[in-house]
Design a protein around this motif. Structure first.
Motif, mmCIF file in Angstrom:
data_model
loop_
_atom_site.group_PDB
_atom_site.id
_atom_site.type_symbol
_atom_site.label_atom_id
_atom_site.label_comp_id
_atom_site.label_asym_id
_atom_site.label_seq_id
_atom_site.Cartn_x
_atom_site.Cartn_y
_atom_site.Cartn_z
ATOM 1 N N ALA A 60 9.580 -40.236 38.245
ATOM 2 C CA ALA A 60 9.002 -38.735 38.701
ATOM 3 C C ALA A 60 8.451 -38.401 40.115
ATOM 4 C CB ALA A 60 7.724 -38.511 38.194
ATOM 5 N N VAL A 104 2.692 -35.752 30.974
ATOM 6 C CA VAL A 104 3.904 -37.165 31.152
ATOM 7 C C VAL A 104 3.651 -38.273 30.506
ATOM 8 C CG1 VAL A 104 5.207 -38.520 32.592
ATOM 9 C CG2 VAL A 104 4.534 -35.610 32.956
ATOM 10 N N ARG A 127 4.501 -29.339 41.748
ATOM 11 C CA ARG A 127 5.812 -29.426 41.057
ATOM 12 C C ARG A 127 7.113 -30.462 40.611
ATOM 13 N NH1 ARG A 127 5.994 -24.201 44.542
ATOM 14 N NH2 ARG A 127 5.721 -22.674 43.093
ATOM 15 N N PHE A 128 7.911 -30.175 40.588
ATOM 16 C CA PHE A 128 8.876 -31.583 39.980
ATOM 17 C C PHE A 128 10.392 -31.215 40.586
ATOM 18 C CE2 PHE A 128 6.285 -32.749 36.009
ATOM 19 C CZ PHE A 128 5.616 -34.402 35.940
ATOM 20 N N HIS A 129 9.914 -32.324 41.551
ATOM 21 C CA HIS A 129 11.744 -32.669 42.102
ATOM 22 C C HIS A 129 12.456 -33.231 41.484
ATOM 23 C CE1 HIS A 129 14.459 -33.859 45.455
ATOM 24 N NE2 HIS A 129 14.394 -34.724 45.477
ATOM 25 N N LYS A 130 11.745 -34.469 40.937
ATOM 26 C CA LYS A 130 12.613 -35.528 40.425
ATOM 27 C C LYS A 130 11.196 -35.170 38.680
ATOM 28 C CE LYS A 130 14.098 -39.792 39.764
ATOM 29 N NZ LYS A 130 14.590 -41.335 40.382
ATOM 30 N N GLU A 131 12.331 -34.802 38.134
ATOM 31 C CA GLU A 131 11.277 -34.763 36.430
ATOM 32 C C GLU A 131 11.833 -36.622 35.569
ATOM 33 O OE1 GLU A 131 10.383 -31.628 34.689
ATOM 34 O OE2 GLU A 131 11.594 -30.582 35.764
ATOM 35 N N ASP A 132 10.487 -37.085 35.191
ATOM 36 C CA ASP A 132 10.625 -37.995 33.994
ATOM 37 C C ASP A 132 10.930 -37.279 32.690
ATOM 38 O OD1 ASP A 132 9.422 -40.992 33.045
ATOM 39 O OD2 ASP A 132 8.207 -39.412 32.343
ATOM 40 N N MET A 137 6.876 -35.159 42.084
ATOM 41 C CA MET A 137 5.834 -33.933 42.291
ATOM 42 C C MET A 137 5.853 -33.879 43.554
ATOM 43 S SD MET A 137 2.720 -32.720 40.014
ATOM 44 C CE MET A 137 3.596 -32.543 38.229
ATOM 45 N N ILE A 186 8.344 -35.920 29.916
ATOM 46 C CA ILE A 186 7.758 -34.574 30.129
ATOM 47 C C ILE A 186 8.043 -33.540 28.731
ATOM 48 C CG2 ILE A 186 7.459 -32.089 31.221
ATOM 49 C CD1 ILE A 186 8.686 -34.239 33.729
#
Length: 432
Positions: free
Chosen positions: A393, A48, A399-404, A395, A407
């Protein structure tokens, strides 16, 4: 082993130190390295590109009600059928983690098992949500309930012991006592105290004997002192704490937590008119007085080093789910916290109240990887944590709950940490 490298971030580590530039490596569910990351260790990590954004711990709400269903009246918390109520509670859990809250302490459930079922579903990975410590219905004595339909009644020491045992059998993590009134009821005064010392002592003794903590709705001066005399672990509100109670809080500040729910007072006084409770009515029943007294008291608690945590009784129509970070703004603007102190109360102290101070609430090696990547500096503007679009993001457990959008591709970069090639950088930043 899965790896994620947050590269070139501003690290707000919740130790109290100023943010500093660096990298953070996550391996599986833990933070593996902070600041400088060895190149060999970061091989094959997903990357990231921080581009100077703030990396910080996930937040904690210390006064959570998944099952408060955004009702415009008190009775509405209890009348929703259980099937719909469970769905609403699950949606609330998702809203918390969507808002950057990775830790929540349950402060009461509207039905016996709603909290417990949500906690277990989150832990099993069946639904998204924060780490959660579940509660049951709040316990009140006869004549002392704020909302009868969501209350478990008990009277006398033996009644308290039985109620606590029954809730523990359901699988709760803590017990809630509703010790005082609430002005919006129209009949139960905030400065009234309904429990006896003997009842509080019996409830706390039984809970502690079984390894469970006790929290209490305690607005009156006497209820705060009763909590401290009987070792209630978490005090909610504490609005009318007097001089004796303040000294007692200070004397016991190594173990007691206070979560005042300040947003409830502010919103109920100034923002409930559209839902049938205008400011004039709120002032008439005493909310303006309570807010003024509570503000002075909480500022003094902060000055004395008492552990104050955010959590604003969210889940009424005028305190809707999804608006949780308003508490941090109130801590700064009303209670005299610096932005750093407010963030520490929601992160480092969050780890403490969740009973995992060595694993949660800081960006440190060995801690669980519950992280937020924030577009901006919350120390410069604490309100950016209210803007979900600024949370690039989220995490939890690595683990990503919301991803940037920055990435690297899911296969990971077969390159060490350190400068990347222009071609690689362009490929990463070109991702949608």
């Amino acid at each position: 082993m899965s790896k994620v490298l947050f590269r070139n971030v501003s690290i707000l580590d919740s130790t109290g130190a100023d943010p500093y530039p660096g990298d953070v490596l996550v391996e599986d569910d833990r933070i593996a390295a902070v600041g400088t990351v060895e190149e060999a260790r970061a091989l094959h990590a997903e990357v990231v590109e921080g581009r100077g954004r703030t990396l910080m711990s996930g937040l904690c709400d210390a006064h959570t009600h998944f099952s408060w269903n955004n009702s415009a009246d008190l009775d509405g918390l209890g009348t929703m059928p259980v099937e719909e109520h469970l769905l609403f509670s699950m949606e609330s859990a998702k809203k918390y983690i969507d808002s950057g809250y990775t830790m929540c302490l349950g402060a009461a459930s509207a039905k016996e098992r709603l909290d417990v079922v949500c906690r277990d579903a989150i832990d099993a990975g069946r639904i998204p949500g924060p780490r959660y410590l579940a509660n049951g219905p709040e316990i009140a004595v006869t004549g002392g309930a704020l909302i009868k339909s969501i209350t478990k009644f008990a009277d006398g020491p033996e009644g308290m012991r039985l109620a606590v045992r029954q809730l523990i059998e359901l699988g709760v993590d803590q017990i809630k006592l509703s010790m005082t009134g609430e002005e919006i009821t129209g009949t139960q005064r905030a400065e009234d105290t309904y429990f006896s010392d003997e009842e509080v002592a019996a409830a706390v003794t039984e809970a502690h004997r079984r390894g469970k903590r006790v929290c209490a709705h305690a607005r009156s001066a006497e209820s705060v002192k009763m909590c401290l005399r009987n070792k209630v672990d978490i005090i909610y509100h504490a609005s009318f704490t007097d001089a004796e109670g303040m000294d007692m809080l200070e004397a016991n500040k190594d173990w007691v937590f206070v979560a005042p729910g300040i947003n409830w007072l502010i919103a109920t006084l100034y923002e409930a008119e559209a839902f049938g409770f205008p400011q004039e009515a709120a002032e008439a029943v005493g909310y303006k007085k309570e807010l003024e007294v509570a503000t002075d008291g909480l500022r003094e608690m902060h000055r004395r080093g008492i552990k104050l945590l955010p959590g604003g009784d969210y889940g009424f129509a005028w305190t809707p789910h999804g608006t949780y970070a308003r508490d941090l703004e109130h801590f700064v603007e009303r209670l005299g916290f610096t932005p750093m102190e407010a963030i520490l109360s929601a992160t480092k102290l969050g780890g403490e109240i969740m009973l995992r101070p060595d694993e949660l609430g800081q960006v440190q090696p060995g801690y669980l990887a519950d992280l937020l990547l924030v577009d901006g500096d919350p120390l410069d503007d604490i309100t950016i944590l209210q803007d979900h679009d600024k949370l690039h993001a989220i995490m939890k457990d690595g683990r990503f709950h919301k991803e940037d959008s920055g990435i690297a591709p899911r296969s990971g970069l077969d390159a060490p940490a350190g400068p990347v090639t222009d071609a690689t950088r362009q490929a990463v930043e070109a991702r949608p």
